[in-house]
Scaffold this motif. Structure first.
Motif, PDB file in Angstrom:
ATOM      1  N   PRO A  95      -8.914   1.235   1.181  1.00 46.62           N
ATOM      2  CA  PRO A  95      -9.286  -0.035   0.545  1.00 46.62           C
ATOM      3  C   PRO A  95     -10.811  -0.189   0.568  1.00 46.62           C
ATOM      4  O   PRO A  95     -11.407  -0.550   1.581  1.00 46.62           O
ATOM      5  CB  PRO A  95      -8.600  -1.076   1.440  1.00 46.62           C
ATOM      6  N   GLU A 107      -2.170   4.926   3.879  1.00 50.27           N
ATOM      7  CA  GLU A 107      -1.724   5.292   2.531  1.00 50.27           C
ATOM      8  C   GLU A 107      -2.849   5.319   1.499  1.00 50.27           C
ATOM      9  O   GLU A 107      -2.887   6.202   0.653  1.00 50.27           O
ATOM     10  CB  GLU A 107      -0.624   4.330   2.075  1.00 50.27           C
ATOM     11  N   SER A 165      -3.170  -1.243   4.660  1.00 46.13           N
ATOM     12  CA  SER A 165      -3.667   0.003   4.078  1.00 46.13           C
ATOM     13  C   SER A 165      -4.196   0.928   5.162  1.00 46.13           C
ATOM     14  O   SER A 165      -3.943   2.135   5.149  1.00 46.13           O
ATOM     15  CB  SER A 165      -4.778  -0.292   3.054  1.00 46.13           C
ATOM     16  N   PRO A 212       0.815  -1.219   0.000  1.00 40.28           N
ATOM     17  CA  PRO A 212       0.000   0.000   0.000  1.00 40.28           C
ATOM     18  C   PRO A 212       0.847   1.267   0.000  1.00 40.28           C
ATOM     19  O   PRO A 212       0.422   2.291  -0.546  1.00 40.28           O
ATOM     20  CB  PRO A 212      -0.830  -0.127   1.282  1.00 40.28           C
TER      21      PRO A 212
END
Length: 263
Positions: free
Chosen positions: A197, A194, A189, A165
């Motif tokens: 999802p 970052e 994630s 990620p």
């Protein structure tokens, strides 16, 4: 293993989680008993890269145990806010593993180093088969023009590397939309802050094509394809959303007073 997380969040202490992730356990403030809902993924232990207070930060002081994204990360055709994302999409298929997202040879790059963080972006999704017609990252570039990745089932399977990620985020990706995720990619994630999802209720990867203009409305949990004129329902991101927006689990714990602010 691919799992659906939108309806399977469990309650735990963010401060305790942050302490468990860190090699040096932080002192827990008075608010440590406060609980947040977060994906029940506690078996894996991410690598820790110390956060430094002089690291560049953007988007609500994004600061986790990886270097935050550069301020000029997104191409001019892309706009991002805490509640919506708009830009071009890049479509992949089922079982996109972490070797395809970021090959193992680039795992020596340290995300807390801004220069190496930028390099990670240039290697995102370069492990895809040659059958993909369009490159995700153009040669000699570190940013992609595709701010939204759309996949099928079991996205992010394979190894537990947090670089997966992080590489997508470094490349300028704001969100991934997939039918289902490998649980470690979903967890990483959220923990790194970052990318968002997001889960689709149908196989959006078969409805969209690379280069379509997409808007994602987090508050309404929907994806709008402006190229085709179609809309799709997404699973709500739930209480993982504020953790991602804060910049990851450590930044969220600091922001909410669960652990002390960095000196």
């Amino acid at each position: 293993m691919a799992v659906s997380y939108s309806s399977s969040l469990s309650t735990f202490s963010a401060a305790a989680a942050a302490a468990a992730f860190s090699e040096t356990k932080p002192s827990i403030g008075p608010a440590s008993s406060q609980a947040v809902r977060f994906p029940s993924i506690s078996s894996a232990r991410p690598f820790i890269v110390p956060f430094t207070s002089n690291s560049p930060v953007v988007r609500n002081q994004r600061a986790s145990f990886v270097a935050p994204r550069a301020a000029a990360e997104s191409p001019s055709s892309t706009t991002t806010s805490p509640t919506s994302f708009h830009g071009l999409c890049y479509v992949v298929g089922d079982n996109i593993d972490t070797d395809q997202i970021i090959p193992a040879e680039y795992l020596t790059l340290v995300p807390s180093n801004p220069a190496e963080y930028e390099k990670l972006g240039s290697y995102a999704l370069i492990g895809l088969p040659a059958s993909y017609e369009k490159r995700f990252i153009e040669p000699n570039e570190t940013k992609t023009k595709y701010s939204i990745v759309i996949g099928g089932e079991n996205f992010g399977c394979g190894s537990s590397r947090e670089h997966a990620p992080v590489a997508l985020g470094a490349a300028g990706v704001a969100a991934v939309v997939a039918q289902s995720y490998a649980r470690i990619f979903f967890r990483n994630s959220v923990a790194t802050g970052e990318v968002y999802p997001l889960e689709s209720e149908v196989r959006v990867c078969e409805e969209c094509r690379t280069g379509d203009v997409i808007t994602i409305e987090l508050g309404e949990s929907r994806l709008i394809n402006h190229t085709t004129g179609k809309e799709y329902k997404l699973q709500p991101i739930g209480d993982a959303g504020p953790v991602i927006e804060a910049g990851g689990i450590f930044a969220y714990a600091r922001k909410t007073g669960m652990i002390p602010q960095s000196a």
